[in-house]
Design an enzyme around this catalytic site. Structure first.
Site, mmCIF file in Angstrom:
data_model
loop_
_atom_site.group_PDB
_atom_site.id
_atom_site.type_symbol
_atom_site.label_atom_id
_atom_site.label_comp_id
_atom_site.label_asym_id
_atom_site.label_seq_id
_atom_site.Cartn_x
_atom_site.Cartn_y
_atom_site.Cartn_z
ATOM 1 N N LYS A 1 -22.463 12.763 -4.423
ATOM 2 C CA LYS A 1 -21.887 13.244 -5.687
ATOM 3 C C LYS A 1 -22.228 14.723 -5.926
ATOM 4 O O LYS A 1 -21.699 15.362 -6.814
ATOM 5 C CB LYS A 1 -22.370 12.391 -6.860
ATOM 6 C CG LYS A 1 -21.847 10.943 -6.815
ATOM 7 C CD LYS A 1 -22.327 10.142 -8.007
ATOM 8 C CE LYS A 1 -22.011 8.664 -7.917
ATOM 9 N NZ LYS A 1 -20.640 8.316 -8.303
ATOM 10 N N LYS B 1 -12.614 9.472 -18.372
ATOM 11 C CA LYS B 1 -13.132 9.520 -19.745
ATOM 12 C C LYS B 1 -13.102 10.956 -20.261
ATOM 13 O O LYS B 1 -12.713 11.217 -21.408
ATOM 14 C CB LYS B 1 -14.564 8.961 -19.793
ATOM 15 C CG LYS B 1 -14.630 7.489 -19.430
ATOM 16 C CD LYS B 1 -16.039 7.010 -19.147
ATOM 17 C CE LYS B 1 -15.979 5.660 -18.428
ATOM 18 N NZ LYS B 1 -17.244 5.258 -17.813
ATOM 19 N N HIS C 1 -15.512 -1.529 -3.811
ATOM 20 C CA HIS C 1 -15.712 -0.301 -4.592
ATOM 21 C C HIS C 1 -16.382 0.802 -3.796
ATOM 22 O O HIS C 1 -16.906 1.746 -4.371
ATOM 23 C CB HIS C 1 -16.571 -0.601 -5.825
ATOM 24 C CG HIS C 1 -15.946 -1.576 -6.762
ATOM 25 N ND1 HIS C 1 -15.295 -1.195 -7.911
ATOM 26 C CD2 HIS C 1 -15.853 -2.920 -6.715
ATOM 27 C CE1 HIS C 1 -14.850 -2.269 -8.538
ATOM 28 N NE2 HIS C 1 -15.165 -3.333 -7.832
ATOM 29 N N LYS D 1 -23.630 11.274 -14.174
ATOM 30 C CA LYS D 1 -23.320 10.136 -13.296
ATOM 31 C C LYS D 1 -24.589 9.793 -12.532
ATOM 32 O O LYS D 1 -25.566 10.553 -12.596
ATOM 33 C CB LYS D 1 -22.175 10.462 -12.336
ATOM 34 C CG LYS D 1 -22.284 11.808 -11.611
ATOM 35 C CD LYS D 1 -21.045 12.093 -10.791
ATOM 36 C CE LYS D 1 -19.950 12.819 -11.539
ATOM 37 N NZ LYS D 1 -18.639 12.224 -11.421
ATOM 38 N N ARG D 2 -24.596 8.663 -11.801
ATOM 39 C CA ARG D 2 -25.764 8.360 -10.979
ATOM 40 C C ARG D 2 -26.021 9.521 -10.020
ATOM 41 O O ARG D 2 -25.092 10.184 -9.555
ATOM 42 C CB ARG D 2 -25.535 7.069 -10.173
ATOM 43 C CG ARG D 2 -25.678 5.798 -10.974
ATOM 44 C CD ARG D 2 -27.068 5.618 -11.548
ATOM 45 N NE ARG D 2 -28.045 5.232 -10.553
ATOM 46 C CZ ARG D 2 -28.531 4.001 -10.412
ATOM 47 N NH1 ARG D 2 -28.140 3.025 -11.221
ATOM 48 N NH2 ARG D 2 -29.437 3.729 -9.487
ATOM 49 N N THR E 1 -14.696 7.056 -12.475
ATOM 50 C CA THR E 1 -14.081 6.701 -13.763
ATOM 51 C C THR E 1 -14.523 7.679 -14.848
ATOM 52 O O THR E 1 -13.843 7.827 -15.862
ATOM 53 C CB THR E 1 -14.472 5.265 -14.181
ATOM 54 O OG1 THR E 1 -15.869 5.100 -13.937
ATOM 55 C CG2 THR E 1 -13.694 4.235 -13.395
HETATM 56 C C1 8GP Z 1 -18.306 2.641 -7.586
HETATM 57 C C2 8GP Z 1 -17.650 3.838 -6.914
HETATM 58 O O1 8GP Z 1 -18.645 4.659 -6.338
HETATM 59 C C3 8GP Z 1 -16.854 4.633 -7.923
HETATM 60 O O2 8GP Z 1 -16.154 5.649 -7.257
HETATM 61 C C4 8GP Z 1 -15.874 3.715 -8.629
HETATM 62 O O3 8GP Z 1 -15.221 4.407 -9.657
HETATM 63 C C5 8GP Z 1 -16.602 2.521 -9.224
HETATM 64 O O4 8GP Z 1 -17.313 1.825 -8.211
HETATM 65 C C6 8GP Z 1 -15.655 1.521 -9.861
HETATM 66 O O5 8GP Z 1 -14.690 1.122 -8.959
HETATM 67 N N1 8GP Z 1 -18.918 1.858 -6.545
HETATM 68 C C7 8GP Z 1 -20.092 1.276 -6.648
HETATM 69 O O6 8GP Z 1 -20.780 1.352 -7.640
HETATM 70 C C8 8GP Z 1 -20.485 0.517 -5.461
HETATM 71 O O7 8GP Z 1 -19.840 0.602 -4.463
HETATM 72 N N2 8GP Z 1 -21.553 -0.252 -5.546
HETATM 73 C C9 8GP Z 1 -22.021 -1.040 -4.458
HETATM 74 C C10 8GP Z 1 -21.467 -2.338 -4.264
HETATM 75 C C11 8GP Z 1 -21.393 -1.269 -3.233
#
Ligand code: 8GP
Length: 739
Positions: free
Chosen positions: A481, A590, A283, A475-476, A586
């Protein structure tokens, strides 16, 4: 997962009966539903994606289980005091959790530490792990009901409890105090969620959580398999394991350990099985976001697993040499073991080597994996690489959170079937110019804005006008971002209004800017961004020159329930990461489903959204992904617009107070330090914002764009993502409840 009540009654199709029954008891359904706290068992996008996918799996009758940890404390509660973030514990289980079913009989021992010894076996030798600590994993089942089906699947969460077996020994030896302390130590394994999943900290507790999760889940899966099968060669036929990022990748070594050490399969046969059951989804795009576990740590906590990983690596490197020759640089890059200052295990490499599929979460993410992050592996195994663009569930994100829009869509499509068959939303396209639909659409949107405005006033005391454009970024908080770009844009807007002739102010499109999100507790810069947002809000919201033309609200404690309220009330939403940094995103999906227009960079899944709804229906800006590396090289020579320098100067000079505190934030933007290219993108960002203002004035046009956004959102349902996984990766078919 957020709340369960409203989602469950809707998926079960009993929403109205339930509300009537409550009324008879003297309760309002809506009021009651809001009493429920959120289950916040993850950090952000990655975990919420799984929650959406569970809903799709249940709805589409797939035979699936979700596994996780039953953290005593979920993600921290964010409290804002004087504009600063403070973290408070989330006591979500204090009054019990009515949704979970404790399975007192589903418990497994999980072992840690100890030594590995050789033992004679069948004329040869075999390894035996003699663990030094044991805890018990207890299952708590959380039912996930599907929509329009009797199928309900399970999210099984593990809680750590002390193991009586070990304790008895301590009691018997008279070490009462230590026995009690050890009991508490066991419980800490599932006590708290790490609040930052993007940067890996080599902490023992975290590794312990990972193995605890993996070991309990695999014992459960293998036990179920063995109930009706005796031959492990059938295992890959019956079981597919999806590694959700690298966090559970110890599962690979654990399956090998169980098959070889406990089930006594020979190594080769076990390896053949392992290679058929795992697939991996990553991810992230950042190589530094990939987990590396220090060998010392692994050796002390899981000595047998380290041996197994070394053995896997040995065989793999031997094979690799045959394929690529003695290219030592490449061999060392591709090795599972990293020989650096701190010798470590590269969990992503382990996952790639053992998985039959390596998924990205959007098309461009997959391209980045193939060309940059995992290039060496792609060149070796191109067939392993694939992507399944993320999706979100329209059940929670339209039907539950936006009931008026849901009813309107069903009315105009003449069916509720889109709730399970989301492609039907495309039917709205034909009506996108229908003035009657426009009127009803606007009415629904206004109702949602009123609901949001009430929330804002109750929470912050700020009164906002619903005729203003509600512009949202939730978002975080992360530098990539670019919430900071948003805030600097707001400062620019504020400055423009201040410097305008009074008579010109009537031309300004009123805005309510809403920002929300949590910063990881140790992420200083992200915390400063929150403080800056609040400091700017304080100034703007109290400036009589500005009045209703501009308001800035920071919504505290952003979580799933807050999102359910905010998203339906947004006119415009921002997804403005530096191109090449957001794996998918995501939130954009939404907002899109809810008819909110997007102001965005061409990053992650937005690229695919553009293909669905066309760039005319959104506001795009910024450097393109392929331009970013060259722009970065320019450093201080990169040209930035004057307006950018001037807004940064306002912050630097203390216009919003806290001059010293914000200094390091400003330093990150100037003097060649602007890694995320805020300065470079500023001009085109302002242009996109101006285009949004212009479109908003033309409400007819805006409403058409909004309808087309919802109409084009079908591809971004998690139903589609899950169907792709089921067909292409897991080889499973729907399995409907026969009753
Ligand atoms: C998030 C991505 O930042 C986001 O773009 C994506 O929509 C989401 O995953 C679902 O796929 N990634 C993470 O939260 C992430 O990479 N967390 C850490 C494990 C590395």
């Amino acid at each position: 997962m957020g709340r369960s009540l409203s989602n469950s009654v809707i998926n079960l199709g009993i929403r109205d009966q339930y509300a009537d029954a409550l009324k008879e008891l003297g309760f309002e359904y809506e009021v009651l539903a809001e009493q429920e706290g959120d289950a916040a068992l993850g950090n952000g996008g990655l975990a919420r994606l799984s929650a959406c996918q569970m809903d799709s799996l249940a709805t589409m009758d797939y035979p699936a289980w979700g596994y996780g940890l039953r953290y005593q404390y979920g993600l921290f509660r964010q409290v804002i005091l004087d504009g600063y973030q403070h973290e408070h514990p989330d006591y979500w289980l204090n009054f019990g959790n009515p949704w979970e079913i404790e399975r007192v009989h589903v418990t497994y021992p999980v072992k840690f530490y100890g030594t590995v010894e050789d033992e004679n076996f069948n004329g040869g030798k075999r390894k035996v792990w003699l663990p030094g600590e044991m805890v018990e994993a207890v299952a708590y089942d959380n039912p996930i009901p599907g929509h329009g089906t009797r199928n309900t699947i399970t999210l099984r969460l593990w809680a750590a409890k002390p193991s009586d077996q070990i304790d008895m020994e301590s009691y018997n030896t008279g070490d009462y105090i230590n026995a009690v302390v050890n009991r508490q130590r066991a419980e800490t394994i599932s006590s708290v969620l790490y609040p930052d999943d993007r940067s890996y900290q080599g902490k023992e507790l975290r590794l312990k959580q990972q193995y605890f999760f993996v070991s309990a889940s695999l014992q459960d899966i293998i036990r179920r398999f063995k109930d009706s099968h005796s031959n492990f060669d059938d295992f890959p036929e019956k079981v597919a394991l999806q590694l959700n990022d690298t966090h559970p990748s110890l599962a690979i070594a654990e399956v090998m350990r169980v098959l070889v050490d406990e089930e006594h399969l020979d190594w080769k046969r076990a390896w053949g099985i392992v290679c058929k059951i795992f697939s991996f989804t990553t991810h992230t795009v950042l190589p530094e976001g990939l987990e590396k576990v220090p060998v010392d740590l692994l050796e002390s906590l899981l000595p047998r697993h380290l041996q197994i990983i070394y053995d896997i690596n040995f065989d793999y490197i031997e094979e690799l040499k045959k394929k690529i020759g003695l290219d030592y640089d490449r061999l060392s890059r591709m090795s599972i073991v990293e020989d650096g200052a701190v010798k470590s295990i590269r969990m992503a490499n382990l996952a790639i080597v053992c998985s039959h599929t390596v998924n990205g979460v959007s098309r461009v993410h997959s391209e980045l994996l193939k060309t940059r992050v995992f290039k060496d592996f792609y060149e070796l195994w191109p067939h392993k690489f694939d992507y399944k663009t993320n999706g979100v569930t329209q059940r929670r994100w339209i039907v539950v959170s936006n009931p008026s829009l849901s009813a309107l869509i069903s009315k105009w499509l003449g069916t509720e079937a889109w709730i399970r068959d989301v492609d039907l939303l495309a039917g709205l396209q034909e009506q996108a110019a229908n003035v009657d639909l426009h009127e009803e659409w606007r009415m629904v949107r206004k109702l949602n804005k009123m609901r949001l405005a009430e929330y804002i006033e109750a929470m912050s005391g700020i009164k906002v006008s619903v005729s203003a454009m509600f512009d949202v970024q939730i978002k975080r908080i992360h530098e990539y971002k670019r919430q900071l770009l948003n805030i600097l844009g707001i400062i620019h807007r504020y400055d423009c209004i201040k410097n305008m002739e009074k008579s010109d102010r009537t031309k300004v499109v009123p805005r309510v800017c809403i920002i929300g999100g949590k910063a990881a507790p140790g992420y200083e810069i992200a915390k400063k961004i929150i403080k800056l947002c609040n400091a700017v809000a304080e100034k703007i919201n109290n400036d009589p020159d500005v009045g209703d033309l501009l308001k800035l609200v920071f919504i505290p404690d952003y979580n799933v329930s807050v999102a359910e309220l905010v998203i339906p009330g947004a006119d415009l939403s921002q997804h403005i990461s530096t191109a090449g940094h957001e794996a998918s995103g995501t939130g954009n999906m939404k907002f899109l489903m809810n008819g909110c227009l997007l102001l965005a960079t061409e990053d992650g899944s937005t690229v695919e959204i553009i293909e669905e709804i066309g760039e005319d229906n959104m506001f795009l800006f910024g450097a393109k992904m392929h331009e970013v590396p060259a722009l970065r090289v320019k450093g201080p020579a990169l040209k930035v617009p004057l307006q950018f320098a001037s807004v940064v100067r306002m912050v630097r000079d203390g216009y919003f107070g806290f001059q010293d505190y914000f200094e390091s934030l400003c330093d990150k933007l100037e003097g060649g330090n602007d890694f995320y290219l805020l300065g470079y993108d500023f001009q085109s960002y302002l242009e996109a914002q101006a285009a949004a203002d212009k479109a908003f004035v033309d409400q007819e046009k805006w409403t058409r764009m909004s309808i087309l956004s919802t109409a084009g959102s079908g591809r971004f349902s998690s139903d589609r993502t899950i169907e792709e996984y089921a067909e292409k990766t897991w080889g499973i078919e729907p399995c409907k409840c026969p009753f």
